[in-house]
Design a protein around this motif. Structure first.
Motif, PDB file in Angstrom:
ATOM      1  N   LEU A   3       0.830  -1.193   0.000  1.00  9.90           N
ATOM      2  CA  LEU A   3       0.000   0.000   0.000  1.00  9.90           C
ATOM      3  C   LEU A   3       0.868   1.248   0.000  1.00  9.90           C
ATOM      4  O   LEU A   3       1.840   1.341   0.758  1.00  9.90           O
ATOM      5  CB  LEU A   3      -0.911   0.019   1.230  1.00  9.90           C
ATOM      6  CG  LEU A   3      -1.942  -1.112   1.341  1.00  9.90           C
ATOM      7  CD1 LEU A   3      -2.719  -0.973   2.632  1.00  9.90           C
ATOM      8  CD2 LEU A   3      -2.883  -1.116   0.149  1.00  9.90           C
ATOM      9  N   ASN A  67      -5.777   1.968  -3.794  1.00 14.20           N
ATOM     10  CA  ASN A  67      -6.132   0.594  -3.439  1.00 14.20           C
ATOM     11  C   ASN A  67      -7.502   0.483  -2.787  1.00 14.20           C
ATOM     12  O   ASN A  67      -7.896  -0.607  -2.353  1.00 14.20           O
ATOM     13  CB  ASN A  67      -5.080   0.008  -2.494  1.00 14.20           C
ATOM     14  CG  ASN A  67      -3.735  -0.172  -3.162  1.00 14.20           C
ATOM     15  OD1 ASN A  67      -2.779   0.521  -2.818  1.00 14.20           O
ATOM     16  ND2 ASN A  67      -3.653  -1.060  -4.129  1.00 14.20           N
ATOM     17  N   HIS A 272      -9.246   0.582   2.150  1.00 12.24           N
ATOM     18  CA  HIS A 272      -8.165   0.098   1.288  1.00 12.24           C
ATOM     19  C   HIS A 272      -7.274  -0.913   1.997  1.00 12.24           C
ATOM     20  O   HIS A 272      -6.546  -1.658   1.340  1.00 12.24           O
ATOM     21  CB  HIS A 272      -7.322   1.282   0.770  1.00 12.24           C
ATOM     22  CG  HIS A 272      -6.681   2.110   1.826  1.00 12.24           C
ATOM     23  ND1 HIS A 272      -7.372   3.089   2.512  1.00 12.24           N
ATOM     24  CD2 HIS A 272      -5.418   2.123   2.332  1.00 12.24           C
ATOM     25  CE1 HIS A 272      -6.557   3.679   3.378  1.00 12.24           C
ATOM     26  NE2 HIS A 272      -5.365   3.105   3.297  1.00 12.24           N
TER      27      HIS A 272
END
Length: 327
Positions: A3, A67, A272
């Motif tokens: 991430l 994401n 996310h």
């Protein structure tokens, strides 16, 4: 999945990298095991502290995270079945809006949602989630089909706004959104609308006239983007953080104002970080809303929707000798 940390997540990200390094070591000593335990607790504490105190501009950054789960992700995780329906029977198939028959918790529904895409090829295909008139025409046609067969409607809102290009204007984007607002308000079937990330202007409202409107915890829903507002008021997008505070568009603000009915909680650190948990929370909210609306007659649903939106924008203004309601 790696991430990309947001600016305010940097300290959390650094701790997570250190934790990953410690976890990778072979045969850790009791001291290292204790350090790992303490570091995990510190990450949880820090993540909770940061995400419970996000300012509006930070919430916008979370809502736009690359994401973050999008409509097609939620279709796989929330719904048990989905059959896509294409085209507007007039011009073409606008992939910025995805429509189709779906099943959730054993209940058949009509699904309408905006999808942005995650990589360049997908974003190009879906026009970054900014629909043309044919997208809204496709959406309302499928909603009218749902009403004909007594199916509830679920809509997912995720757009910076309707596409403002020349072709879109030539084909009547303003008219089509206005048409959708009128026709959605008349549909004699339950409508549940969810702002999953960005809810931008009329582009969002064009599929958002619902009986039950809710938002993911770190989404925003606004008449204009922070950058657009900053460009108008302060002549530069660098003031977007100031505009975000002024617009009052977070889920907590809009729940207070009565614009939305519910905030759907996200996992600590945002959707996310845990798509499945975010989808589970969202599914629970949709199922509960559909159950609550299922007992209403067609006319009650129409009246409920009308009254709900008529109340938006009513406030009290101070006056000499007292206050009066202003609409």
């Amino acid at each position: 999945m790696t991430l990309r940390p947001l600016p305010f997540e940097r300290e959390i990200h650094d701790l997570e990298e250190r934790l990953e390094s410690l976890d990778a070591q072979q045969d850790p000593t009791p001291e290292k095991l204790e350090a790992i335990k303490n570091m995990r607790a510190e990450i949880v504490r820090l993540r909770r502290e940061v995400f419970e105190n996000l300012d509006p501009w930070q919430i916008v950054q979370v809502a736009r995270h690359e994401n973050r789960p999008q409509t097609l992700d939620y279709l796989d995780l929330v719904f048990d079945e989905f059959i896509e329906l294409h085209g507007d029977r007039a011009y073409g198939d606008d992939r910025a809006i995805v429509t189709g028959m779906a099943r959730i918790d054993g209940r058949k529904v009509m699904f309408v949602g905006q999808h942005k895409g995650r990589h360049l090829k997908e974003r190009t295909l879906h026009n970054y989630g900014m629909p043309h008139p044919e997208g809204y025409r496709k959406a309302i046609q499928k909603m009218q089909m749902a009403a004909k067969y007594n199916l509830p409607i679920v809509t997912f809102i995720d757009t910076a706004g309707a596409y403002p290009g020349i072709g879109s204007e030539e084909r009547g984007i303003s008219y089509q959104i206005a048409y959708n607002l009128r026709e959605m308000s008349r549909l004699p079937t339950p409508i549940v609308s969810v702002v999953i990330s960005e809810g931008g202007s009329g582009g969002a409202l064009g599929i958002g006239v619902g009986n039950h409107v809710c938002m993911m915890q770190y989404a925003y829903y606004s008449v204009i983007s922070p950058e657009g507002c900053a460009g108008i008021l302060w002549k530069h997008a660098k003031h977007a953080d100031k505009a975000a505070r002024a617009l009052r568009f977070t889920a907590n603000d809009l729940l207070e104002f009565g614009v939305i009915d519910k905030t759907v909680p996200e996992p600590f650190g945002g959707a996310h970080r845990n798509h499945r948990q975010a989808a589970t929370n969202l599914k629970v909210e949709i199922v509960q809303a559909l159950r609550q609306l299922s007992g209403k007659s067609p006319q009650e649903l129409i009246d409920h929707r009308y009254d709900r939106f008529r109340k938006i924008g009513i406030f009290e203004e101070g006056a000499v000798g007292g206050s009066e309601a202003v609409s």
